[in-house]
Design a protein around this motif. Structure first.
Motif, PDB file in Angstrom:
ATOM      1  N   GLY A 155      25.775 -17.788 -30.381  1.00  0.00           N
ATOM      2  CA  GLY A 155      26.868 -16.912 -29.297  1.00  0.00           C
ATOM      3  C   GLY A 155      27.818 -16.165 -29.566  1.00  0.00           C
ATOM      4  O   GLY A 155      27.694 -15.401 -28.902  1.00  0.00           O
ATOM      5  N   ASN A 156      27.666 -15.932 -31.230  1.00  0.00           N
ATOM      6  CA  ASN A 156      29.358 -14.993 -31.662  1.00  0.00           C
ATOM      7  C   ASN A 156      28.562 -13.497 -30.973  1.00  0.00           C
ATOM      8  O   ASN A 156      28.726 -12.169 -31.140  1.00  0.00           O
ATOM      9  N   ASN A 157      27.194 -13.297 -32.204  1.00  0.00           N
ATOM     10  CA  ASN A 157      26.166 -12.931 -32.114  1.00  0.00           C
ATOM     11  C   ASN A 157      26.136 -11.967 -30.817  1.00  0.00           C
ATOM     12  O   ASN A 157      26.240 -10.477 -31.001  1.00  0.00           O
ATOM     13  N   GLN A 158      25.419 -12.602 -29.795  1.00  0.00           N
ATOM     14  CA  GLN A 158      25.331 -12.160 -28.347  1.00  0.00           C
ATOM     15  C   GLN A 158      26.576 -11.562 -27.728  1.00  0.00           C
ATOM     16  O   GLN A 158      26.215 -10.607 -27.252  1.00  0.00           O
ATOM     17  N   LYS A 159      27.233 -11.906 -28.008  1.00  0.00           N
ATOM     18  CA  LYS A 159      29.079 -11.914 -26.836  1.00  0.00           C
ATOM     19  C   LYS A 159      28.889 -10.450 -27.326  1.00  0.00           C
ATOM     20  O   LYS A 159      29.739  -9.511 -26.820  1.00  0.00           O
ATOM     21  N   LEU A 160      29.325 -10.054 -28.981  1.00  0.00           N
ATOM     22  CA  LEU A 160      29.506  -8.773 -29.887  1.00  0.00           C
ATOM     23  C   LEU A 160      28.089  -7.577 -29.461  1.00  0.00           C
ATOM     24  O   LEU A 160      29.250  -7.032 -29.099  1.00  0.00           O
ATOM     25  N   ALA A 161      27.043  -8.148 -29.113  1.00  0.00           N
ATOM     26  CA  ALA A 161      26.171  -7.328 -28.980  1.00  0.00           C
ATOM     27  C   ALA A 161      26.532  -6.797 -27.863  1.00  0.00           C
ATOM     28  O   ALA A 161      25.887  -5.472 -27.612  1.00  0.00           O
ATOM     29  N   LYS A 162      26.839  -7.687 -27.520  1.00  0.00           N
ATOM     30  CA  LYS A 162      26.717  -7.454 -25.281  1.00  0.00           C
ATOM     31  C   LYS A 162      28.302  -6.155 -25.456  1.00  0.00           C
ATOM     32  O   LYS A 162      27.421  -5.869 -24.821  1.00  0.00           O
ATOM     33  N   ARG A 163      28.809  -6.783 -26.038  1.00  0.00           N
ATOM     34  CA  ARG A 163      30.283  -6.008 -26.004  1.00  0.00           C
ATOM     35  C   ARG A 163      30.435  -4.637 -26.704  1.00  0.00           C
ATOM     36  O   ARG A 163      30.896  -3.504 -26.202  1.00  0.00           O
ATOM     37  N   ARG A 164      28.673  -4.144 -27.204  1.00  0.00           N
ATOM     38  CA  ARG A 164      28.517  -3.041 -28.648  1.00  0.00           C
ATOM     39  C   ARG A 164      27.813  -2.176 -27.176  1.00  0.00           C
ATOM     40  O   ARG A 164      28.036  -0.453 -27.276  1.00  0.00           O
ATOM     41  N   ARG A 165      26.729  -2.446 -26.518  1.00  0.00           N
ATOM     42  CA  ARG A 165      26.743  -1.720 -25.443  1.00  0.00           C
ATOM     43  C   ARG A 165      26.811  -1.647 -24.512  1.00  0.00           C
ATOM     44  O   ARG A 165      26.977  -0.529 -23.999  1.00  0.00           O
ATOM     45  N   ASP A 166      28.101  -2.275 -24.345  1.00  0.00           N
ATOM     46  CA  ASP A 166      28.944  -1.580 -23.090  1.00  0.00           C
ATOM     47  C   ASP A 166      29.892  -0.552 -23.077  1.00  0.00           C
ATOM     48  O   ASP A 166      29.489   0.512 -22.666  1.00  0.00           O
ATOM     49  N   LEU A 167      30.602  -0.492 -24.804  1.00  0.00           N
ATOM     50  CA  LEU A 167      31.166   0.439 -25.429  1.00  0.00           C
ATOM     51  C   LEU A 167      30.344   1.298 -25.042  1.00  0.00           C
ATOM     52  O   LEU A 167      30.864   2.704 -24.890  1.00  0.00           O
ATOM     53  N   GLN A 168      29.038   0.845 -25.653  1.00  0.00           N
ATOM     54  CA  GLN A 168      28.090   2.306 -26.134  1.00  0.00           C
ATOM     55  C   GLN A 168      27.584   3.631 -25.068  1.00  0.00           C
ATOM     56  O   GLN A 168      27.596   4.493 -24.754  1.00  0.00           O
ATOM     57  N   SER A 169      27.682   2.783 -23.535  1.00  0.00           N
ATOM     58  CA  SER A 169      27.404   3.133 -22.159  1.00  0.00           C
ATOM     59  C   SER A 169      27.948   4.297 -21.720  1.00  0.00           C
ATOM     60  O   SER A 169      28.283   5.247 -21.392  1.00  0.00           O
ATOM     61  N   ASP A 170      29.618   4.309 -22.978  1.00  0.00           N
ATOM     62  CA  ASP A 170      30.192   5.312 -22.068  1.00  0.00           C
ATOM     63  C   ASP A 170      30.417   5.993 -22.973  1.00  0.00           C
ATOM     64  O   ASP A 170      31.308   6.927 -22.989  1.00  0.00           O
ATOM     65  N   LEU A 171      29.908   6.025 -24.285  1.00  0.00           N
ATOM     66  CA  LEU A 171      29.739   6.835 -25.315  1.00  0.00           C
ATOM     67  C   LEU A 171      28.745   8.446 -25.096  1.00  0.00           C
ATOM     68  O   LEU A 171      27.923   8.674 -24.698  1.00  0.00           O
ATOM     69  N   ASP A 172      29.278   8.986 -25.438  1.00  0.00           N
ATOM     70  CA  ASP A 172      28.347  10.388 -25.742  1.00  0.00           C
ATOM     71  C   ASP A 172      27.645  11.173 -26.930  1.00  0.00           C
ATOM     72  O   ASP A 172      28.425  11.545 -27.628  1.00  0.00           O
ATOM     73  N   LEU A 173      26.710  10.004 -27.784  1.00  0.00           N
ATOM     74  CA  LEU A 173      26.476   9.860 -29.143  1.00  0.00           C
ATOM     75  C   LEU A 173      25.390  10.731 -29.292  1.00  0.00           C
ATOM     76  O   LEU A 173      25.090  11.512 -28.357  1.00  0.00           O
ATOM     77  N   ASN A 174      25.473  11.490 -30.859  1.00  0.00           N
ATOM     78  CA  ASN A 174      24.249  12.890 -30.742  1.00  0.00           C
ATOM     79  C   ASN A 174      23.709  11.882 -30.539  1.00  0.00           C
ATOM     80  O   ASN A 174      23.365  10.939 -31.375  1.00  0.00           O
ATOM     81  N   GLN A 175      21.703  12.872 -31.862  1.00  0.00           N
ATOM     82  CA  GLN A 175      20.696  12.415 -31.942  1.00  0.00           C
ATOM     83  C   GLN A 175      20.929  11.601 -33.019  1.00  0.00           C
ATOM     84  O   GLN A 175      20.379  10.461 -32.958  1.00  0.00           O
ATOM     85  N   THR A 176      22.055  12.114 -34.263  1.00  0.00           N
ATOM     86  CA  THR A 176      21.761  10.711 -35.105  1.00  0.00           C
ATOM     87  C   THR A 176      22.167   9.704 -34.497  1.00  0.00           C
ATOM     88  O   THR A 176      21.973   8.658 -35.249  1.00  0.00           O
ATOM     89  N   ALA A 177      22.989   9.303 -34.293  1.00  0.00           N
ATOM     90  CA  ALA A 177      24.309   8.697 -34.149  1.00  0.00           C
ATOM     91  C   ALA A 177      22.969   7.804 -33.079  1.00  0.00           C
ATOM     92  O   ALA A 177      23.269   6.488 -32.939  1.00  0.00           O
ATOM     93  N   GLN A 178      22.736   8.535 -32.376  1.00  0.00           N
ATOM     94  CA  GLN A 178      21.598   7.847 -31.102  1.00  0.00           C
ATOM     95  C   GLN A 178      20.776   6.892 -32.128  1.00  0.00           C
ATOM     96  O   GLN A 178      20.268   5.870 -31.297  1.00  0.00           O
ATOM     97  N   ALA A 179      19.951   7.219 -32.246  1.00  0.00           N
ATOM     98  CA  ALA A 179      18.584   7.188 -33.233  1.00  0.00           C
ATOM     99  C   ALA A 179      19.441   5.853 -34.421  1.00  0.00           C
ATOM    100  O   ALA A 179      18.302   4.635 -34.355  1.00  0.00           O
TER     101      ALA A 179
END
Length: 254
Positions: A155-179
C-alpha cells in the motif's frame, strides 16, 4: 545501463505473464522477487542522482542570473521566479523519490524475510504458502501479522508511486531524466504485480474472512438493536402496569 534494465524488465514481464496464466496459484520465486525489487531500488537511486543534478544546475543558473549586470530588472525577476519555482518542484519530486526508495527497501526486507521463512521451514514454497493460508483461516496471529506487513508495504509503495507520478506530470524533464523515470516506472509496475502475487499467496482467505467479520458485526448490531427495542417495550409495559395498579389503589382508597 538501459540495456541492462531492459533485459531485467523483459524477464520480469515474462515471469509476470507466466504467473497470470499459471493454474491455481502464482508461483513464488523469492530470488526473482528480491532481484527485481532491488533493481527498482537501484533505478530510484539513479533517478535521485539525476534529480539532484537538475536541482544543482537550476541553482547555478539562478546564482548566475542574480549576479548578472546590465539586464532588464523586470525580465530578470521573471526568470528568477521561474527558476525558483522549478527548484521547488524538483525538490518536492526528489523527496518523493527518497520516500519511495525507502519504501522499496522495506519491500526488499519483507521479501527477504519471507524467503528466509520458507527456507527455514524446510518445505516447498507452495506447501509453505498453503500452510500460511490455513493459519490465516484459523486466526493465527503470526500469519496475520505477516500478511498485514505485506499489505502495508504494498500500500505504501502504491501511494508513494502515485504521488511521484502526480509530481512528475508538473515537471519539464530533459531526455535523460525522462528515460530514467520511464525505466523506474516500469520496474515499479513489475514489482507491484509481483507483490500482488505474493499477497495473494499469503492471504487467500483474508478477504473472505473480512467479509465474514463484517457480516458477524452486522448481525451483532442487529441483535443489539432488537434487544434494545425489546427492553424499551418491556419498560413501557411495566410502566403501564404500574399506572394501572396505582389507579386501582386510588379507587379502592376512595
Amino acid at each position: 545501463m538501459k540495456k541492462a534494465f531492459a533485459g531485467v524488465l523483459a524477464s520480469a514481464t515474462l515471469l509476470t505473464s507466466t504467473l497470470a496464466h499459471a493454474s491455481g496459484w502464482p508461483v513464488f520465486d523469492a530470488a526473482n522477487f528480491v532481484k527485481n525489487t532491488m533493481t527498482a531500488a537501484q533505478a530510484l537511486k539513479t533517478e535521485i542522482y539525476e534529480n539532484t543534478n537538475i536541482v544543482y544546475q537550476n541553482r547555478m543558473m539562478l546564482n548566475q542570473l542574480q549576479q548578472a549586470v546590465g539586464l532588464d530588472a523586470v525580465s530578470m525577476a521573471a526568470q528568477a521566479k521561474g527558476i525558483g519555482e522549478d527548484i521547488d518542484k524538483y525538490q518536492r519530486y526528489g523527496q518523493s523519490l527518497k520516500d519511495l526508495y525507502g519504501s522499496v527497501a522495506d519491500t526488499a526486507d519483507f521479501l527477504t524475510n519471507v524467503q528466509g521463512l520458507v527456507a527455514a521451514s524446510g518445505k516447498s514454497p507452495d506447501q509453505w504458502f498453503r500452510d500460511q493460508r490455513k493459519l490465516l483461516d484459523t486466526g493465527d496471529k503470526t500469519a496475520k501479522r505477516l500478511f498485514g506487513l505485506g499489505q502495508a508495504v504494498t500500500g505504501n509503495n502504491q501511494k508513494l508511486a502515485k504521488r511521484r507520478r502526480d509530481l512528475q506530470s508538473d515537471l519539464d524533464l530533459n531526455q535523460t531524466a525522462q528515460a530514467t523515470a520511464q525505466l523506474t516506472n516500469q520496474m515499479l509496475d513489475v514489482m507491484a504485480g509481483q507483490n500482488a502475487d505474493l499477497l495473494q499467496l499469503i492471504g487467500a482467505k483474508t478477504q473472505a474472512d473480512a467479509v465474514k467479520d463484517q457480516r458477524e458485526n452486522a448481525d451483532t448490531a442487529e441483535k443489539m438493536a432488537a434487544s434494545e427495542q425489546l427492553a424499551r417495550q418491556q419498560a413501557d409495559e411495566l410502566q403501564q402496569l404500574r399506572r394501572q395498579v396505582f389507579n386501582r389503589g386510588t379507587l379502592v382508597g376512595k
